[in-house]
Design an enzyme around this catalytic site. Structure first.
Site, mmCIF file in Angstrom:
data_model
loop_
_atom_site.group_PDB
_atom_site.id
_atom_site.type_symbol
_atom_site.label_atom_id
_atom_site.label_comp_id
_atom_site.label_asym_id
_atom_site.label_seq_id
_atom_site.Cartn_x
_atom_site.Cartn_y
_atom_site.Cartn_z
ATOM 1 N N GLU A 148 -3.100 45.036 -15.136
ATOM 2 C CA GLU A 148 -2.561 45.850 -16.228
ATOM 3 C C GLU A 148 -2.632 47.321 -15.850
ATOM 4 O OE1 GLU A 148 -4.444 45.506 -20.002
ATOM 5 O OE2 GLU A 148 -4.292 43.317 -20.111
ATOM 6 N N GLU A 202 3.759 46.068 -29.717
ATOM 7 C CA GLU A 202 3.238 44.931 -30.478
ATOM 8 C C GLU A 202 2.604 45.440 -31.772
ATOM 9 O OE1 GLU A 202 1.182 41.974 -27.762
ATOM 10 O OE2 GLU A 202 1.545 43.624 -26.357
ATOM 11 N N LYS A 262 -1.311 44.550 -33.081
ATOM 12 C CA LYS A 262 -2.514 44.815 -32.296
ATOM 13 C C LYS A 262 -3.455 45.736 -33.081
ATOM 14 C CE LYS A 262 -2.835 44.870 -27.984
ATOM 15 N NZ LYS A 262 -2.869 45.207 -26.547
ATOM 16 N N GLU A 311 -2.523 51.510 -29.142
ATOM 17 C CA GLU A 311 -2.551 50.086 -28.806
ATOM 18 C C GLU A 311 -1.249 49.388 -29.165
ATOM 19 O OE1 GLU A 311 -4.860 48.047 -27.254
ATOM 20 O OE2 GLU A 311 -5.709 49.971 -26.648
#
Length: 402
Positions: A271, A325, A328, A334
């Protein structure tokens, strides 16, 4: 005449070998870039649409955080190499070899080889989760998952590893000082022995963004954004120059692994990314910075770059993440790491269209990062030279009687 054709065929082979080993390959050579496909959202497109997005961008690697059967089914018979994940919550169950075999038989075997599963991430950032029981489960679970793959004849196709955060290191600056935290020494030794015995890579989640956010006055933005040129830093021990923090972080991990006696292990980035939006205290989380970081990363991946410590081994990297997203937890950042919005429009343009363009052209690829521009120039001149030699020899052969 038959001898003529044999000679021409041999010249074709020699030219292709030169192109391959000089770093100028065909489309299949751009293989070190993947994207994390997270699903912590309630508004994402169906997996089949996601597959079409991957294919339109000519991306061939993805990582998911579970073994979602809809995704595994949708990605069947595609060219996408997929890394799947066993969630942290089930590591205790996988301590039982039979449970691990059942997991492999249920979550992997029915989909392989139609779905190109190439790796299993057992848990995520377990070493730094603060759960000592979970940490104790990790290596036995990995051993059992691998044993299940062996029993089903899949171990030669699928590796088993686990992604770790950079917090596994006690020291990371300069890279040559890379060292694992003392309290992890015992379990890290077991883990590295497993990776070495199964020839699996060490996965690291590395985010220069966090370093910049925590100390923006002392950390160079150009250095963390992979901009070139910048003064960077020179490791006082190795004398290697680093023009970006990501490569320095990776080399710190390589040094830490080597100090444990496993210098031959490959280190890959599971990541890395940059948020396009954040809270007021999340310095640097902007669309502009996210675009620059990921665009520079894509350019370097297209150039098949390695780190200063391993310049001839291209660094495999998975960008985080495909989509923003919305479910999250945590700070605003985030929920804003995505390259795309859930409606499949770009959050910002990082140049992934360059990958798509590759599939529509039969020309050779000469996209390089600024850092590699001079190397690319020399390589290009070499390529032109050998193509001219090739054409001259063909002309001579065509004029000779056979």
């Amino acid at each position: 005449m038959a001898a003529l054709f044999r000679r021409i065929a041999l010249l074709h082979i020699l030219l292709l070998f030169h192109l391959y080993f000089s770093g100028y390959g065909f489309l299949g050579r751009v293989q070190a870039l993947g994207i994390n496909y997270g699903q912590v959202a309630n508004n994402l497109p169906p997996p089949q649409h996601v597959l079409e997005l991957f294919q339109s961008l000519n991306l061939t690697k993805a990582r998911i955080y579970d073994t979602n059967p809809q995704i595994l089914t949708a990605f069947a018979n595609s060219n996408i190499e997929l890394i799947v994940t066993t969630e942290n919550e089930i590591l205790a169950d996988l301590m039982d070899p039979q449970q691990a075999l059942r997991w492999v038989s249920t979550h992997i075997r029915p989909y392989f080889p139609a779905t190109r599963i190439t790796g299993i991430a057992v848990g995520n950032e377990v070493f730094t989760a603060g759960d000592t029981a979970l940490m104790a489960y990790l290596v036995p679970a990995m051993v059992n998952i691998h044993a299940g793959l062996v029993q089903l004849g899949l171990d030669q196709y699928i590796h088993v590893s686990t992604p770790s955060s950079l917090a596994v290191l006690a020291e990371s600056y300069p890279p040559s000082a890379g060292l694992f935290r003392r309290e992890l020494t015992g379990i890290m030794l077991e883990f590295l022995q497993f990776l070495s015995s199964t020839k699996a890579p060490f996965w690291i989640n590395a985010y220069p963004y966090f370093v910049y956010k925590d100390d923006p006055t002392r950390v160079s933005l150009d250095y963390v954004l992979l901009n070139y040129p910048n003064s960077g830093m020179v490791d006082p021990l190795t004398k290697l120059h680093y023009d970006n923090m990501l490569y320095a972080q990776v080399d710190a991990v390589i040094f830490a692994v080597a100090k444990m006696g496993f210098g031959g292990l490959e280190v890959r980035v599971s990541e890395t990314g940059w948020p396009s939006k954040g809270d007021s205290n999340e310095i640097g989380a902007t669309v502009e910075n996210a675009m620059i970081y990921n665009r520079n990363l894509v350019r370097r991946q297209l150039a098949n770059e390695g780190t200063p410590l391993r310049p001839n081994m291209r660094l495999e990297i998975y960008l985080f993440a495909l989509f923003n997203e919305d479910l999250k937890p945590g700070p605003t950042s985030e929920r804003n790491y995505g390259l795309f919005q859930p409606n499949e429009t770009m959050a910002y343009n990082v140049g992934l269209s360059a990958l798509s363009a590759l599939s529509t052209s039969s020309a050779f690829i000469f996209i390089t990062s600024s850092a590699n521009r001079e190397v690319a120039k020399v390589g290009y001149q070499s390529l032109v030279y050998w193509m001219l030699v090739y054409l001259v020899v063909i002309q001579v052969l065509m004029r000779r009687p056979f």
